[in-house]
Design an enzyme around this catalytic site. Sequence first.
Site, PDB file in Angstrom:
ATOM      1  CE  LYS A  16      51.079  34.421  43.943  1.00 57.10           C
ATOM      2  NZ  LYS A  16      50.654  33.624  45.107  1.00 57.10           N
TER       3      LYS A  16
HETATM    4  C1  5RP Z   1      46.288  34.867  47.668  1.00 59.10           C
HETATM    5  C2  5RP Z   1      47.563  34.525  47.033  1.00 59.10           C
HETATM    6  C3  5RP Z   1      47.843  33.098  46.758  1.00 59.10           C
HETATM    7  O1  5RP Z   1      49.176  32.802  47.130  1.00 59.10           O
HETATM    8  C4  5RP Z   1      47.732  32.888  45.270  1.00 59.10           C
HETATM    9  O2  5RP Z   1      46.493  33.341  44.809  1.00 59.10           O
HETATM   10  C5  5RP Z   1      47.956  31.419  44.912  1.00 59.10           C
HETATM   11  O3  5RP Z   1      46.956  30.665  45.467  1.00 59.10           O
HETATM   12  P1  5RP Z   1      45.746  30.086  44.560  1.00 59.10           P
HETATM   13  O4  5RP Z   1      46.339  29.062  43.607  1.00 59.10           O
HETATM   14  O5  5RP Z   1      44.824  29.468  45.594  1.00 59.10           O
HETATM   15  O6  5RP Z   1      45.156  31.260  43.839  1.00 59.10           O
HETATM   16  O7  5RP Z   1      48.370  35.367  46.682  1.00 59.10           O
HETATM   17  O8  5RP Z   1      46.538  34.871  49.006  1.00 59.10           O
END
Ligand code: 5RP
Length: 257
Positions: free
Chosen positions: A173
Site C-alpha cells: 500500500k
Molecule cells: C494509517 C494507515 C491507513 O490504513 C492508510 O493511511 C489508509 O488510510 P487513509 O486513506 O486515511 O490514508 O496505514 O494508519
Amino acid sequence: MDWGMKNRISRIIKPEIGRTVMLAVDHGYFLGPTTGLEEPSKIIAELVPHADSLMLTRGILRTSVIPESSVPIVLRVSGGNSIIGDDLSNETITVSVEDAIRLNVSAVALSIYVGGKYEHQTLKNLTSLINECEKYGIPVLAVTAVGKEMARDAKYLSLACRIAAELGAHMVKTYYCEDFEKVVKTCPVPVVIAGGKKISEKDALELAYNAIKRGAVGVDMGRNIFQSSDPVGMIKAVRSIVHENASVEKAYKTLKL
Ligand code: 5RP
C-alpha cells in the site's frame, strides 16, 4: 504460492476483475479517536457492506465488528507508537501470527518507514512477519509510511514499494503521485493506494481514478471516506470507479454532499 495464500488474497483482490476496495479504519492505533472514527462500530456497520475488505486493528475487530461478519479482514499488526511520541517510525510487531490466525484474518498489514530513523527496525519487522506468515499462508500487506522528511514522489515511493516487494511482501500500500505508473511498473506485487489526509470528495475520486488508470489494483482508503459528509455515498462512488471503471464525474454526481 500455496492454495491457502492464493485463496486469502482472492478474498481481498477480487479475481473477477483483479481489483479491491479496502476500507481502512486502523488509524486509531497511533491517532486515537480520530475524526470520523469516534464510534468505530457505527461507521464500520454503515460502510462495510460496500467494502471488499476491512483494514483495522485487533482491538477494533474484537469490539466493533460482529463475528458473524463475512468481510475479509486485513489486520494491522504493527504499532507501538503514537502521534505525540518522539518518532512515528519507531514501530514494532504488535500482534502474533497465532492471534491473527485465531481471528481468522485474510491478511496482515505492517508499516515500513524507508529513510526514517527506525528504517532498519521496520524492515526487520516486515521480514520477521513475512517469515512467520509464510508458514501459514497468510499474505502480508506492506504499508509504505512516508515520514515527514520524505518527499511523496515516484522516486521515493518506487524505492519503498520495491524494497517491500523484494523483502517478500505480497501486496503493497502506497500513495498516488506524479509518474505513479513508474511505481507500479517497478513493483512486482499488487499495489493499492491510501487516500491520505482528507481532501475534497472530487479530488479523492480523482486520486482513485488516476491510480487505477495507472495500474493500482485498488484503494485502501480511510479518511476520505469516513470523514466525508456522505461516507456511504463516498465508498460507493469509489467502488464505482474501482469496480465499474466509472468516470469521476459520474461517480461524483452520486454523492449527497
Ligand atoms: C494509517 C494507515 C491507513 O490504513 C492508510 O493511511 C489508509 O488510510 P487513509 O486513506 O486515511 O490514508 O496505514 O494508519
